[in-house]
Design an enzyme around this catalytic site. Sequence first.
Site, PDB file in Angstrom:
ATOM      1  N   TYR A  90       1.007  -1.152  -0.292  1.00 15.61           N
ATOM      2  CA  TYR A  90      -0.047   0.019  -0.390  1.00 15.61           C
ATOM      3  C   TYR A  90       0.695   1.207   0.327  1.00 15.61           C
ATOM      4  O   TYR A  90       1.935   1.176   0.171  1.00 15.61           O
ATOM      5  CB  TYR A  90      -1.180  -0.012   1.025  1.00 15.61           C
ATOM      6  CG  TYR A  90      -0.373   0.107   2.282  1.00 15.61           C
ATOM      7  CD1 TYR A  90       0.466   1.485   3.334  1.00 15.61           C
ATOM      8  CD2 TYR A  90       0.353  -0.658   3.014  1.00 15.61           C
ATOM      9  CE1 TYR A  90       0.706   1.651   4.308  1.00 15.61           C
ATOM     10  CE2 TYR A  90       0.948  -0.381   4.434  1.00 15.61           C
ATOM     11  CZ  TYR A  90       0.694   0.428   4.640  1.00 15.61           C
ATOM     12  OH  TYR A  90       1.371   1.040   6.083  1.00 15.61           O
ATOM     13  N   CYS A  91       0.102   2.111  -0.734  1.00 16.53           N
ATOM     14  CA  CYS A  91       0.771   3.515  -0.155  1.00 16.53           C
ATOM     15  C   CYS A  91       0.052   5.056  -0.726  1.00 16.53           C
ATOM     16  O   CYS A  91      -1.477   4.597  -0.002  1.00 16.53           O
ATOM     17  CB  CYS A  91       1.919   3.873  -1.495  1.00 16.53           C
ATOM     18  SG  CYS A  91       1.205   3.535  -2.879  1.00 16.53           S
ATOM     19  N   THR A  92       0.144   5.345  -0.541  1.00 15.00           N
ATOM     20  CA  THR A  92      -0.602   7.643  -0.421  1.00 15.00           C
ATOM     21  C   THR A  92      -2.193   6.907  -1.297  1.00 15.00           C
ATOM     22  O   THR A  92      -2.512   7.049  -0.808  1.00 15.00           O
ATOM     23  CB  THR A  92      -0.223   8.178  -0.444  1.00 15.00           C
ATOM     24  OG1 THR A  92       0.881   8.765   0.505  1.00 15.00           O
ATOM     25  CG2 THR A  92      -0.589   9.819  -0.354  1.00 15.00           C
ATOM     26  N   ILE A 137      -4.050   4.589   0.547  1.00 18.95           N
ATOM     27  CA  ILE A 137      -4.894   4.957   1.774  1.00 18.95           C
ATOM     28  C   ILE A 137      -5.646   5.973   1.691  1.00 18.95           C
ATOM     29  O   ILE A 137      -7.213   6.094   2.105  1.00 18.95           O
ATOM     30  CB  ILE A 137      -3.691   5.232   2.759  1.00 18.95           C
ATOM     31  CG1 ILE A 137      -2.019   4.928   2.992  1.00 18.95           C
ATOM     32  CG2 ILE A 137      -4.524   5.450   4.004  1.00 18.95           C
ATOM     33  CD1 ILE A 137      -0.901   5.061   3.215  1.00 18.95           C
TER      34      ILE A 137
END
Length: 509
Positions: free
Chosen positions: A352-354, A382
């Site tokens: 996952y990332c931003t 996210i």
Amino acid sequence: MPSSISSDQDDLETCILNIFNLDLKDTSLTSPSSNLKAELDGNTKKKYSFAKKKAFALFVKTKQVPTPSLECEESQWKCCQHLFTDQTSIHRHVATQHGDEIYLQTAAILKQLATNLSASKSLVSANQKNSPEESFTHSHEVSAWLPDISRFSTDELMSGQSSEEGEVLLYYCYQDLEEPHRICAWQTALCKHLHLTGKVRIATEGINGTVGGSKLATRLYVEVMLSCPLFKDYLCKDDFKTSKGGAHCFPELRVGVFEEIVPMGISPSKISYKKPGIHLSPGEFHKEVEKFLSQANQEQNDTILLDCRNFYESKIGRFQGCLAPDIRKFSYFPSYVDKNLELFREKKVLMYCTGGIRCERGSAYLKAKGVCKEVFQLKGGIHKYLEEFPNGFYKGKLFVFDERYALSYNSAVVSECSYCGAQWDQYKLCSTPQCRQLVLICPACQGQGFTACCVMCQDKGNRQASDLPQDSFKEECECTARRPRIPREISQPVPLPVSPDVGEDPLLV
């Protein structure tokens, strides 16, 4: 040579004028194409035929869909909610049902040819080369791709830019783009047209942007992006992540052309966005994390929950039980994977990332190593997860790359003051001008005079700036000295215990 260019330019201009002199709504025209061809001479007919064939081929290509199985290698196309399994049927459908679209696309291609010839003519006459941005900026194509704002006042477009009434958009689109410099000029004109600030990166692999302004301006921006022929078949409204903000969140507008739309440091020709991990919706990802955390007490867990962001992002907010690499830049991520490759062997990886963009290339890189059992990634990042699960498994704040620094969706504080260890999650810049790293300092410690990222920087900052060169202690403070550029993980972290309310769906509470 100049005379040849001039002749071609005149022919194309005549062809374009004839196209736009025709009224597509005129019912007396049985076929705009046939009427136009009757009006053109032999030379421009050839140019028109070429443009129409190209327009037709491009339109058909946009309707091609992946085959349902690996065993089926034949192409398929989907258009008007119908599936076509052979080329003849899709060609017949497009020719009979989408004549107007082909006609307009043909005109666009002819305009592009005319613009290219015009740029070549200017090059010969002026004996100097104009950049692609300049050629596009002075083209009528720019104004053609800008929304009509005549019904709005400047105050309406700019209202709320400096308050919570404004908005910040975050989006990306991976798609092969042939002329990124032209798109760069268009994006610059579009953002200025709507009084937007922010950052937009463009490359041959796609576009990545975060822009801020009034809600009216951001709405118009999204509408333009969704209707633009370059992106309308690749972007949908859900691809735009929104948060409270405005033009004040960015010091300026920066639009540029780069090799990558997210800087991983590896050429897209080597690691392509076309081979990413499996996308999971926020709901699917939530269930996977829940399953992962429930297995936390097992001696052998075959899953790694991987944070693809930088250490200062994961420091103030992260998923429970995640592996958060202590790296400063995403361009260090490939080296981190290489150095810790055995950690991922035969593991299922949940990345996952931003907003999802770093996972596209990051998962492709990890997959290319061929050691993982499976690689999954959180679709929308996210941002989208917190929209559905503000009190889910992600705890703390969401770091953003603008002057807000972070967004808050829940009350959890997972970080602490760098000096006293008290719970604190509000970043500020190190007070030493030559360092300017982000640092967590609680109000009490700030009151005692602690304003830098570490003791070394605090000491240097207290000296007269004139005594030292302006760049003398960038990357030379204790913070960077004690942290390896590429860390080696000793073991996988143990997931944090699940809070009693975490398993509940916040939408149902």
